[in-house]
Enzyme design. Structure first.
Site, PDB file in Angstrom:
ATOM      1  CD  GLU A  87      -3.149 -28.042   7.607  1.00 13.83           C
ATOM      2  OE1 GLU A  87      -3.676 -29.164   7.653  1.00 13.83           O
ATOM      3  OE2 GLU A  87      -3.521 -27.102   8.317  1.00 13.83           O
ATOM      4  CB  SER A 347     -10.288  32.187 -19.619  1.00 16.48           C
ATOM      5  OG  SER A 347     -11.092  33.295 -19.260  1.00 16.48           O
TER       6      SER A 347
END
Length: 685
Positions: A87, A347
């Site tokens: 680029e 329980s």
């Protein structure tokens, strides 16, 4: 003479030219300095991270884009070099505008009558991205030049490059190289193959036309052009490029990580403006437990959900949190976080009751207790199987999870004390209404899975509380004493002797199950010397799951979860010095047999035997003679004193016995039908 005049004129022209250049430079500098930069900070995707920094879950920003923040150091250096070579090869040397490339592009355009090559630098591309500006209009180009020159002066090369890495478009709603790498390759961009790096270089030039998931051929061709140029730039060898060309371009987008979704939602709700949420979650473990929970739910039923919490009880760090059997499973109401839902623990609170009884000197694991039909005022509990074991050791009563013994202990302790110690453990129990009753010991209140796991964490660490949290470096509150080290060890020792479920792995582990009334909730919580795991199974809407018991469905999942956590469970420490390890016969007399405050037969049975005298709770001076009076029941009667026979075959309803021993005395009468009653008295000196 003319030469002197010529030289003078040249000097004047030169001076004017230099002045004009200086003036132009000053004007240019002023023009650049006066540039108002576009906003440089954009909303980024909130992220929830595991303990190792890896991504657990990410969210889109408000406009629906994936924009995950990254830094230059977190991106593969080879990708950066390929990007600059393709680029903007003079990126590190130009001031923001590559004048050579610009003049070349203008000359080519004039000569050919059309644009042949672009002159935009990476800095100019960033300027266009930040302002979402046009690419081909002169006004737009001039604006990009101005912003690029200004950014170069104010930000520097590294910052501009990071802006590109975070804001470049990669197709659809993907912005930034990190979002693209996760979506197309399913990994962070720290390490990219040449093929992956080349594709990411090519996409931002034309992100929609080259989207791999929609235009795979275009994406493949664009990647090939990048690879070809990299060979020319000597960044890749010919062999590397050929190998990269053979790698298929991904034809679909991958899902972004979405582990621990319920926990992630909770953290985001607590801090909605935060973009980074660090946790203690172990990504490997979380990844293993979520499918395990889903599989367990499928095996039980279509609308079943599952929740699992795993924690290090020495540090308080939550290592895994599974909120449901499937976050996106509507049939199971998977969006509901069942680690935070209030449910009846059944329980599962019994170990705390027994531990408190040991702590308060009311009982010992070897203490005998009666498991017979009893009424506690209007409350007449029953065992889950409607069977009764008679006289039984407390340790065995806890292992068998019997209801009558634990209610007797709770009556002696008071429900208020039980709730107070739950809160000391960091729990926030919710009572359905009013004052707590004895039923809280059997699950008659609401708790969360996280809170219940936190209670067991306290027992596991010698009775000292610790706050469980998935946040990194949380502020730990001052620990509170829930149980003494001796009582905590005794509870652990009892629970560690429970047999594992069939086909479950063996090894040191104390564990307990629970089933709420109507089989709405099945629980299992267990721990070794380092870790604690809590499991809940049920329906998110609270409806019954017929046949579901904690031991049958939640227990096996608890053991499977431990197997996913580690290969070997860690052994418990030896008993503290203060633990009394003796048989029942060696216990002090008051601890040999627990004395309940309540009659031993439900008041619903009017003709059951009753101890008319002495009444329960009485204090007597016997003077050497103990008088006993009976009412109702069917003779012959048997009288027990502290569990030992005092009289058998007794047909009279009044009798007198020699008794001089001071202290607590528990009298029990049993009639010919096996029904019984009991009174606890104190004989004074």
């Amino acid at each position: 003479m003319w030469r002197e005049r010529l030289m003078g004129r040249l000097a004047v022209v030169t001076a004017v030219a230099l002045f004009a250049l200086a003036l132009g430079r000053d004007k240019l500098d002023g023009w650049i300095e006066a540039t108002v930069l576009p906003p440089l900070v954009a909303e980024t995707s909130p992220e929830v991270l595991a303990r190792d920094g890896s991504l657990l879950r990410a969210y889109t920003v408000s406009d629906g884009r994936w924009r995950l923040h990254t830094t230059l150091a977190e991106v593969d250096p080879r990708y950066v070099e390929m990007l600059l070579a393709y680029e903007d090869k003079r990126f590190r040397s130009h001031p923001g505008v590559d004048w050579r490339a610009t003049l070349r592009a203008v000359a080519q355009a004039v000569w050919n009558g059309r644009v042949i090559s672009g002159g935009s630098t990476l800095s100019m591309q960033v300027a266009r991205i930040l302002e979402d500006g046009p690419t081909g209009q002169w006004e737009g180009k001039i604006r990009q030049v101005r912003v690029a020159l200004a950014m170069e002066r104010r930000l520097g090369k590294a910052a501009i490059l990071e802006l590109y890495l975070n804001r470049a478009p990669f197709g659809g709603n993907l912005e930034g190289v990190r979002a693209a790498s996760l979506a197309y390759f399913g990994k962070e961009p720290r390490r990219l193959t040449p093929a992956e790096a080349a594709l990411l270089v090519a996409l931002p030039q034309s992100p929609e036309r080259r989207r791999p998931d929609r235009a795979n051929d275009e994406a493949t061709a664009a990647r090939g052009r990048v690879l070809e140029r990299m060979v020319g730039k000597a960044l890749l060898t010919g062999a590397e490029a050929k190998a990269a060309l053979r790698d298929p371009v991904p034809a679909r987008r991958r899902d972004f990580p979405a582990l621990a979704p319920h926990l992630s939602d909770h953290l985001l709700a607590e801090n909605p403006i935060g973009t980074r949420h660090d946790t203690t979650i172990d990504k490997r473990l979380q990844s293993a437990l979520e499918p395990l929970a889903a599989q367990a739910a499928r095996e039980i039923g279509d609308t079943i959900s599952v929740a699992i919490v795993v924690a290090d009880h020495q540090t308080g760090e939550i290592l895994a949190s599974v909120g449901s059997a499937g976050y996106l499973d509507d049939t199971r109401a998977g969006w509901i976080d069942m680690t935070r839902a209030l449910r009846s623990p059944g329980s599962a609170l019994k170990p705390l009751v027994y531990g408190l009884a040991f702590d308060q000197g009311l009982a010992h694991p070897e203490t005998l207790i009666e498991d017979r039909p009893m009424a506690f005022g209007s409350y007449a509990p029953q065992n889950f199987d409607n069977r009764y074991r008679g006289t039984i050791r407390l340790s065995e009563a806890l292992r068998q999870s019997l209801n009558i013994p634990v209610i007797q202990l709770t009556e002696a302790l008071t429900p208020e004390r039980l709730l107070a110690h739950m809160r000391r453990a960091g729990m926030e129990p919710k009572l359905p209404r009013g004052r707590p009753g004895l039923a809280v010991a059997l699950g008659g209140l609401g708790v969360t899975l996280t809170d219940l796991t936190q209670l067991y964490a306290a027992i596991a660490r010698g009775g000292e509380s610790i706050a469980l949290s998935a946040a990194r470096s949380p502020q730990q509150p001052t620990p509170k004493r829930v149980l003494s080290p001796e009582a905590a060890w005794q509870v652990t020792h009892i629970l560690a002797q429970l047999r594992p479920p069939q086909r479950a792995s063996h090894g040191p582990m104390a564990w307990k199950t629970g089933t709420s009334y109507g089989h709405r909730d099945a629980w299992a919580v267990g721990y070794d010397a380092r870790h604690v795991i809590g499991v809940w199974i049920g329906r998110a809407d609270g409806t019954s799951v017929p046949g579901a018991f904690g031991a049958g469905v939640a227990g096996p999942l608890l053991f499977s979860s431990f197997d996913r956590l580690k290969d070997r469970r860690e052994a418990f420490a030896p008993p503290p010095p203060g633990v009394l390890t003796v048989s029942n016969a060696q216990l002090p007399q008051p601890l040999r047999h627990f004395a309940s405050r309540s009659a031993a037969l439900s008041s619903a049975t009017p003709d059951a035997p009753k101890l008319a005298y002495p009444p329960d709770g009485a204090e007597l001076e016997t003077g050497g003679a103990l008088v006993v009076k009976l009412r109702d029941g069917h003779p012959p009667f048997t009288l027990l004193a502290n569990g030992a026979p005092l009289a058998t075959g007794l047909r009279d309803r009044e009798a007198q016995f020699d008794w001089t021993a001071p202290g607590y005395l528990q009298l029990t009468v049993i009639d010919a039908s096996g029904r019984s009653a009991r009174a606890s008295i104190r004989v004074l000196d």
